[in-house]
Design an enzyme around this catalytic site. Structure first.
Site, PDB file in Angstrom:
ATOM      1  N   HIS A   1       0.709  -1.210   0.014  1.00  0.00           N
ATOM      2  CA  HIS A   1       0.006   0.013   0.047  1.00  0.00           C
ATOM      3  C   HIS A   1       0.877   1.306   0.042  1.00  0.00           C
ATOM      4  O   HIS A   1       0.267   2.375  -0.332  1.00  0.00           O
ATOM      5  CB  HIS A   1      -0.977  -0.019   1.291  1.00  0.00           C
ATOM      6  CG  HIS A   1      -2.138   1.022   1.107  1.00  0.00           C
ATOM      7  ND1 HIS A   1      -2.284   2.032   0.145  1.00  0.00           N
ATOM      8  CD2 HIS A   1      -3.178   0.732   1.910  1.00  0.00           C
ATOM      9  CE1 HIS A   1      -3.536   2.247   0.268  1.00  0.00           C
ATOM     10  NE2 HIS A   1      -3.861   1.687   1.079  1.00  0.00           N
TER      11      HIS A   1
ATOM     12  N   ASP B   1     -12.010  -9.394 -16.057  1.00  0.00           N
ATOM     13  CA  ASP B   1     -12.307 -10.647 -16.787  1.00  0.00           C
ATOM     14  C   ASP B   1     -11.091 -10.966 -17.534  1.00  0.00           C
ATOM     15  O   ASP B   1     -10.484 -10.470 -18.410  1.00  0.00           O
ATOM     16  CB  ASP B   1     -13.400 -10.427 -17.652  1.00  0.00           C
ATOM     17  CG  ASP B   1     -14.013 -11.761 -18.448  1.00  0.00           C
ATOM     18  OD1 ASP B   1     -13.220 -12.751 -18.111  1.00  0.00           O
ATOM     19  OD2 ASP B   1     -14.774 -11.583 -19.256  1.00  0.00           O
TER      20      ASP B   1
END
Length: 444
Positions: free
Chosen positions: A168, A385
């Site tokens: 992060h 996807d």
């Protein structure tokens, strides 16, 4: 570091670990971490779990190799994720460095033949994710000695789980999903990515700070064994589009102009319900925190493709009695005022103050009796996807959770539906689950 392993962790078997780096030579690239990045060195790695239906189980090895090939290609643009954190020996500032001689990011193949998708799409808990996502309890500052990105791809009985751990300190949610969508784009056959990351993070800030870090006092290895940990529960509450519109309508019933946004309305709805569930006294303070994207707030504005952290925590505080006792427009108004006030001047002021006295946040420094919102329903997580359809579920892992942490995701059903992932102290969660005003007629 490639090789076959034979370790078993409960129902999950680690089959192989390998490292991946850009297919083409990049050379040595350095970029200092800037003021927007540095506070998160004391957070834990940011974990995401994507669960997919996958019928052709015999083709798992081929799919794994396809994901690896896609990573080699996409890392040519996102090479920082294949690097390491370093501290400049002379000036003491932190930087992210990639060199062709480095190992790269980590990719893990795993198998859980007795685990199915239904096990992972239930609304309750995150403990089942522990063995599916790498780097539980690992602090971002440890990116000096380990990969900045680790991905575990686990073959399930009827699908595939992709557990990702991102450092992060080098990127926020916007950059995380930019990377994920770009990787998926390559895996589906594109020869190049549609949006190249903007890697020049010093264009937004170029202050070099000499930081001396130690791990935060609440890191796992510093925990006081005599302290009794608060029992937390995590749950996802799924709000269909019709209920989201009703929440928004309720917040706007007072004819405020301009109308409150979906985010402001839903956040006020959550803040009020959590304050009720906690049984706070009217005079108790409660804090609402949102980690806001500042790409269009800074001056000059940065592109959406800016790669790094360009977020700041925005706080607003009030008495619990005022939140609980007033209509939802009261909380929505406080949230809107705080967000609107956080303009370029406020961001600059915050940066100057932080640079004069740097504080490395602990992962729970969000305020007393807080409700802290991360992630965003604007992230198109159900469009990730890789060639076998959209995810069945997208969840956050076990890291960076505390009492009052909320993650918002778009609902899988599309439209304006939103999934609200909440971590609360167990008794407060029990009350929230029974709060009909919060549930809006939903059972989950």
């Amino acid at each position: 570091m490639a090789g076959d392993l034979e370790s078993n962790v409960e129902a999950v078997k680690i089959v192989k670990k390998t490292n991946v780096k850009p297919k083409k030579a990049v050379g040595r690239k350095e970029c200092q971490l800037v003021t927007f990045d540095l506070p998160y060195l004391g957070f834990f790695y940011n974990q995401k779990l994507l669960v997919y239906k996958f019928d052709n189980s015999d083709d798992f090895d081929r799919v794994f190799e396809g994901l690896k090939d896609g990573l080699e290609a996409v890392l040519e643009e996102f090479y920082q994720l294949a690097g390491r954190l370093e501290k400049d020996e002379e000036e003491g500032f932190f930087k992210v460095v990639y060199d062709d001689h480095m190992d790269g990011m980590e990719l893990i193949s795993a198998a859980a033949p007795e685990m199915d998708i239904d096990d992972l799409t239930a609304e309750e808990g995150t403990s089942k994710f522990k063995d599916l996502i790498p780097y539980n309890g690992v602090l971002n500052v440890e990116g000096m000695h380990r990969p900045l990105l680790s991905v575990q791809v686990t073959k399930l009985k009827d699908g595939l789980a992709m557990g990702c751990a991102f450092n992060h300190a080098i990127l926020d949610g916007t950059s995380t999903w930019h990377f994920m969508s770009s990787w998926a784009e390559i895996c589906k056959g594109s020869e190049s990515i549609s949006t190249v990351p903007f890697l020049e993070r010093t264009k937004v800030r170029n202050t070099k700070l000499n930081l001396n870090l130690s791990k935060p006092s609440d890191a796992p290895e510093h925990a006081n064994a005599n302290n009794v940990a608060v029992k937390l529960r995590e749950k996802v509450f799924k709000f269909p589009g019709a209920e989201i519109e009703k929440i928004k309508s309720n917040a706007n019933s007072g004819e405020k102009a301009p109308p409150f946004s979906t985010f402001q309305s839903l956040s006020a709805h959550i803040w009020k319900a959590v304050s009720r569930a906690r049984g706070l006294s009217p005079e108790d303070y409660t804090v609402f925190t949102v980690f806001a994207d500042c790409r269009k707030r800074v001056s000059p504005p940065m592109p959406d493709s800016y790669f790094g952290n360009l977020i700041q925590a925005i706080f607003t505080v009030t008495a619990a009695g005022l939140i609980v006792g007033n209509p939802p427009e009261f909380g929505a108004g406080l949230i809107r005022s705080a967000i609107e006030a956080h303009d370029a001047a406020a961001i600059e002021k915050r940066n100057v103050e932080w640079e004069s006295q740097p504080i490395i946040f602990q992962f729970k420094d969000a305020g007393v009796n807080c409700v802290a919102v991360g992630s965003s329903p604007r992230f198109k997580v159900y469009e990730i996807d890789f060639g076998w359809g959209s995810p069945e579920s997208v969840r956050s892992g076990m890291n960076n959770r505390f009492d009052g942490m909320v993650y918002l995701y778009p609902g899988k059903s599309g439209g304006t539906s939103i999934d609200v992932e909440i971590t609360l102290e167990a008794s407060a969660m029990e009350k929230l689950e029974e709060d009909k005003d919060f549930l809006m007629g939903n059972s989950s």
